[in-house]
Write a protein that holds these residues in place. Sequence first.
Motif, PDB file in Angstrom:
ATOM      1  N   VAL A  44      29.550  17.512  74.854  1.00  0.00           N
ATOM      2  CA  VAL A  44      30.555  16.583  75.376  1.00  0.00           C
ATOM      3  C   VAL A  44      31.816  16.609  74.516  1.00  0.00           C
ATOM      4  O   VAL A  44      32.937  16.699  75.031  1.00  0.00           O
ATOM      5  CB  VAL A  44      29.987  15.149  75.445  1.00  0.00           C
ATOM      6  N   LEU A 101      38.342   9.234  79.219  1.00  0.00           N
ATOM      7  CA  LEU A 101      37.923  10.630  79.132  1.00  0.00           C
ATOM      8  C   LEU A 101      39.043  11.550  79.588  1.00  0.00           C
ATOM      9  O   LEU A 101      39.651  11.324  80.630  1.00  0.00           O
ATOM     10  CB  LEU A 101      36.700  10.874  80.011  1.00  0.00           C
ATOM     11  N   LEU A 158      37.550  11.916  73.893  1.00  0.00           N
ATOM     12  CA  LEU A 158      37.030  10.574  74.123  1.00  0.00           C
ATOM     13  C   LEU A 158      37.868   9.563  73.353  1.00  0.00           C
ATOM     14  O   LEU A 158      38.102   9.726  72.152  1.00  0.00           O
ATOM     15  CB  LEU A 158      35.570  10.458  73.671  1.00  0.00           C
ATOM     16  N   MET A 209      35.435  17.391  76.001  1.00  0.00           N
ATOM     17  CA  MET A 209      36.121  16.178  76.429  1.00  0.00           C
ATOM     18  C   MET A 209      36.791  15.499  75.240  1.00  0.00           C
ATOM     19  O   MET A 209      36.264  15.495  74.130  1.00  0.00           O
ATOM     20  CB  MET A 209      35.129  15.185  77.060  1.00  0.00           C
ATOM     21  N   SER A 257      36.408  11.134  85.182  1.00  0.00           N
ATOM     22  CA  SER A 257      37.753  10.968  84.634  1.00  0.00           C
ATOM     23  C   SER A 257      38.814  11.201  85.702  1.00  0.00           C
ATOM     24  O   SER A 257      39.855  10.541  85.716  1.00  0.00           O
ATOM     25  CB  SER A 257      37.962  11.928  83.456  1.00  0.00           C
ATOM     26  N   LEU A 282      31.121  13.777  83.752  1.00  0.00           N
ATOM     27  CA  LEU A 282      32.172  13.030  83.070  1.00  0.00           C
ATOM     28  C   LEU A 282      33.562  13.499  83.497  1.00  0.00           C
ATOM     29  O   LEU A 282      34.485  12.687  83.639  1.00  0.00           O
ATOM     30  CB  LEU A 282      32.016  13.177  81.554  1.00  0.00           C
TER      31      LEU A 282
END
Length: 375
Positions: free
Chosen positions: A333, A366, A339, A337, A183, A179
């Motif tokens: 996650v 992200l 979101l 991160m 991004s 991810l």
Amino acid sequence: MNWLSIFSGALASVSNISIIIWLLLITLLTCRLYKIYYDERAIERRKQISLLPSLTKTYLETINCIWQVASLRPLDTLPYFSSVLKSVGPLVYMNTIIRDYVLINDPDDIKILLSSTQHITKGPEYSILEPWLSTGLLTSTDEKWQTRRKLLTNTFHFKILESYIPAFNHHANGLVQSLAKASKNNEIDLHSHVTLCALDIADIREELQGIFGDSDRDATMEDLKSMFTLERVIKETMRLYPSVPSVTRRLNQPIQLKNHSIPAHSIIAFSIYILHRDESMYPNPEVFDPDRFLPEQCNDRHPYGYLPFSAGSRNCIGQKFAMYLMKTVLSTVVRHMKLETLGTQKDIVVSTQLVLKADSLPSLKLTPLFENHKK
């Protein structure tokens, strides 16, 4: 040739003819008795079916119903049957000429069906999985299913599940790396990376901060057990979007539901997706609200009103495995991160196949919270 031989041969011929005649008489009698039995059974079956709320009371209604169902796109299947249940009631009979289907949506009826150890044979729809899965745990029945279920039960024992946690963490960290790379490349369409899970980020982050602080250590089993807010988010997501939208059972013998008797050889079906939108249990059912799963909100809810993993003897054997896996991945996650949803819940479009399929999802923005991530 002496007369004794001739007489003996004649007796043998008469005897053989007598045996044949008796066999014919027995066959005819058996067929007659079977016809009488079958006719009585058919009469009783038709009588039971005539008492059920039905979409197919006449031949013309049957043809029309078959045409409508056959014409449905996967996108339209769930809305169609939802409208049928709303207009007719929580139990609806449908004849498809070759099979009798009974669609139910009352938690009491669903409880009777799923809690029975007699009605465990999957519906005919599952046969399309046999070339892929053969007759394993998912598609088998009776003794074969019982043997396989017993064989696999220990695989999901609590102590065994704990040994999976390092693997969960490893793959969760790998997802974060993927991810983060996406991004940087301004990739905001995550269909190929993850399935969207609607998250109340501000609260799932506060809870995780309380568990992990500023540490980037891997999650432990005790950590996963402490993620009450995240668990509510996951449960509400599975309420709205259960991975398996519908369940069917083929009746090998009659079943007595709350208000109706269903004859043997019928197919009983219910939709988890539709059940989870019952307004009597879930006010404003389309609204995403994890607080529906606070203890005080769940206490008075019907135990068979929430079935993302089914229930009874044929429930999902890996449900605890799945919950720990989801908690590990999502918590990892969210810790690494930021979101941001580039859309709304209305952008989520699903259709039904053997599993619920996302036809359209909103994209996410992200932003890595840390420059370095574990390799």
